[in-house]
Design a protein around this motif. Sequence first.
Motif, PDB file in Angstrom:
ATOM      1  N   LEU A  87      29.245  43.727  26.489  1.00 28.93           N
ATOM      2  CA  LEU A  87      27.866  43.213  26.512  1.00 28.93           C
ATOM      3  C   LEU A  87      27.151  43.669  27.789  1.00 28.93           C
ATOM      4  O   LEU A  87      26.016  44.127  27.758  1.00 28.93           O
ATOM      5  CB  LEU A  87      27.880  41.681  26.403  1.00 28.93           C
ATOM      6  CG  LEU A  87      26.544  40.981  26.328  1.00 28.93           C
ATOM      7  CD1 LEU A  87      25.756  41.398  25.098  1.00 28.93           C
ATOM      8  CD2 LEU A  87      26.722  39.462  26.312  1.00 28.93           C
ATOM      9  N   VAL A  88      27.850  43.557  28.918  1.00 26.08           N
ATOM     10  CA  VAL A  88      27.265  43.974  30.199  1.00 26.08           C
ATOM     11  C   VAL A  88      26.938  45.467  30.158  1.00 26.08           C
ATOM     12  O   VAL A  88      25.851  45.902  30.567  1.00 26.08           O
ATOM     13  CB  VAL A  88      28.240  43.676  31.362  1.00 26.08           C
ATOM     14  CG1 VAL A  88      27.706  44.211  32.681  1.00 26.08           C
ATOM     15  CG2 VAL A  88      28.509  42.178  31.464  1.00 26.08           C
ATOM     16  N   GLU A  89      27.860  46.225  29.628  1.00 29.46           N
ATOM     17  CA  GLU A  89      27.677  47.677  29.532  1.00 29.46           C
ATOM     18  C   GLU A  89      26.471  48.006  28.640  1.00 29.46           C
ATOM     19  O   GLU A  89      25.627  48.814  28.991  1.00 29.46           O
ATOM     20  CB  GLU A  89      28.935  48.266  28.907  1.00 29.46           C
ATOM     21  CG  GLU A  89      29.198  49.708  29.278  1.00 29.46           C
ATOM     22  CD  GLU A  89      30.563  50.095  28.735  1.00 29.46           C
ATOM     23  OE1 GLU A  89      30.570  50.837  27.747  1.00 29.46           O
ATOM     24  OE2 GLU A  89      31.585  49.612  29.256  1.00 29.46           O
ATOM     25  N   PHE A  90      26.400  47.319  27.522  1.00 25.61           N
ATOM     26  CA  PHE A  90      25.313  47.524  26.568  1.00 25.61           C
ATOM     27  C   PHE A  90      23.962  47.206  27.218  1.00 25.61           C
ATOM     28  O   PHE A  90      22.999  47.959  27.099  1.00 25.61           O
ATOM     29  CB  PHE A  90      25.561  46.632  25.346  1.00 25.61           C
ATOM     30  CG  PHE A  90      24.393  46.462  24.439  1.00 25.61           C
ATOM     31  CD1 PHE A  90      24.008  47.490  23.577  1.00 25.61           C
ATOM     32  CD2 PHE A  90      23.671  45.271  24.419  1.00 25.61           C
ATOM     33  CE1 PHE A  90      22.920  47.334  22.735  1.00 25.61           C
ATOM     34  CE2 PHE A  90      22.589  45.119  23.576  1.00 25.61           C
ATOM     35  CZ  PHE A  90      22.208  46.155  22.726  1.00 25.61           C
ATOM     36  N   LEU A  91      23.918  46.108  27.956  1.00 23.63           N
ATOM     37  CA  LEU A  91      22.655  45.697  28.565  1.00 23.63           C
ATOM     38  C   LEU A  91      22.219  46.648  29.676  1.00 23.63           C
ATOM     39  O   LEU A  91      21.032  46.736  29.982  1.00 23.63           O
ATOM     40  CB  LEU A  91      22.777  44.268  29.116  1.00 23.63           C
ATOM     41  CG  LEU A  91      22.933  43.187  28.059  1.00 23.63           C
ATOM     42  CD1 LEU A  91      23.217  41.844  28.704  1.00 23.63           C
ATOM     43  CD2 LEU A  91      21.680  43.108  27.185  1.00 23.63           C
ATOM     44  N   GLY A  92      23.194  47.363  30.247  1.00 22.73           N
ATOM     45  CA  GLY A  92      22.904  48.321  31.314  1.00 22.73           C
ATOM     46  C   GLY A  92      21.824  49.320  30.894  1.00 22.73           C
ATOM     47  O   GLY A  92      21.024  49.754  31.718  1.00 22.73           O
ATOM     48  N   GLN A  93      21.777  49.670  29.629  1.00 25.23           N
ATOM     49  CA  GLN A  93      20.776  50.643  29.134  1.00 25.23           C
ATOM     50  C   GLN A  93      19.356  50.130  29.275  1.00 25.23           C
ATOM     51  O   GLN A  93      18.419  50.896  29.261  1.00 25.23           O
ATOM     52  CB  GLN A  93      20.938  50.884  27.640  1.00 25.23           C
ATOM     53  CG  GLN A  93      22.280  51.222  27.111  1.00 25.23           C
ATOM     54  CD  GLN A  93      22.219  51.142  25.579  1.00 25.23           C
ATOM     55  OE1 GLN A  93      21.408  51.785  24.941  1.00 25.23           O
ATOM     56  NE2 GLN A  93      23.093  50.326  25.010  1.00 25.23           N
TER      57      GLN A  93
END
Length: 208
Positions: A152-158
């Motif tokens: 989720l954190v990685e996804f939100l990074g975008q």
Amino acid sequence: MRRIMVANPKGGSGKSTLAVHLASWFARFDDIVYLADLDRQQSSRLWLKQRPAGLARIRHWQLDEDELPPPPRDCNVAIFDTPAGLHGKRLKHLLGEVDRVVVPVSPSKFDMLASQEFFEALAETKAVRQERVHIGIVGMRVDARTQASRQLVEFLGQFDLPLITCIRNSQRYVRAIDSGETLFDRNEPAPADREQWQPLLDWLVKRR
Ligand SMILES: Nc1ncnc2c1ncn2[C@@H]1O[C@H](COP(=O)(O)OP(=O)(O)OP(=O)(O)O)[C@@H](O)[C@H]1O
Ligand SMILES: [Mg+2]
């Protein structure tokens, strides 16, 4: 006055659960809280109807689909629970009327994909670009230490959107909602829950 909208076009992402918890949190501290349920399903209004007497008072604020008058004069905190599928003109209109948007996202691939378009739509909105409204993400039904949460954190990074906190998956939420209550009613929430909510409550009251 604080004006907080809870939104995610994905159905079942936890909007109403978050909205009523925020309402009861602020109401506990004597704030005059109005809860507007913009969803035809009227989940949070029905929840409010079965709220036991004697708990911190949350007022209902009736809004029709097409109208959006300013909150009542005595209001300190206005919480907007919104429907699944919110988009387009209605979304833009609402974004112009609130200061904070809380977006619950479940850390599943499907939910993240469904949220993507919403984040893009938010980022394009004038009110967001001009920082008149601030967006915060809440991981819903997630354990912060899991792989799913890291995804989720990685996804939100975008999207350059802050993940404010993660709320765990617990039947306590389901049971509380069933009886017109929240984890903040009656007793102090368990320390583990309190720890998860605190970053969101801090973010909501932080001055910009
Ligand atoms: N942290 C949680 N732990 C366990 N169950 C949860 C949690 N948050 C929400 N739920 C459950 O998930 C379901 C969907 O939650 P909720 O109704 O708040 O979502 P919603 O986004 O408002 O849905 P809709 O789009 O239909 O309005 C409900 O059954 C609720 O009890
Ligand atoms: Mg709902």
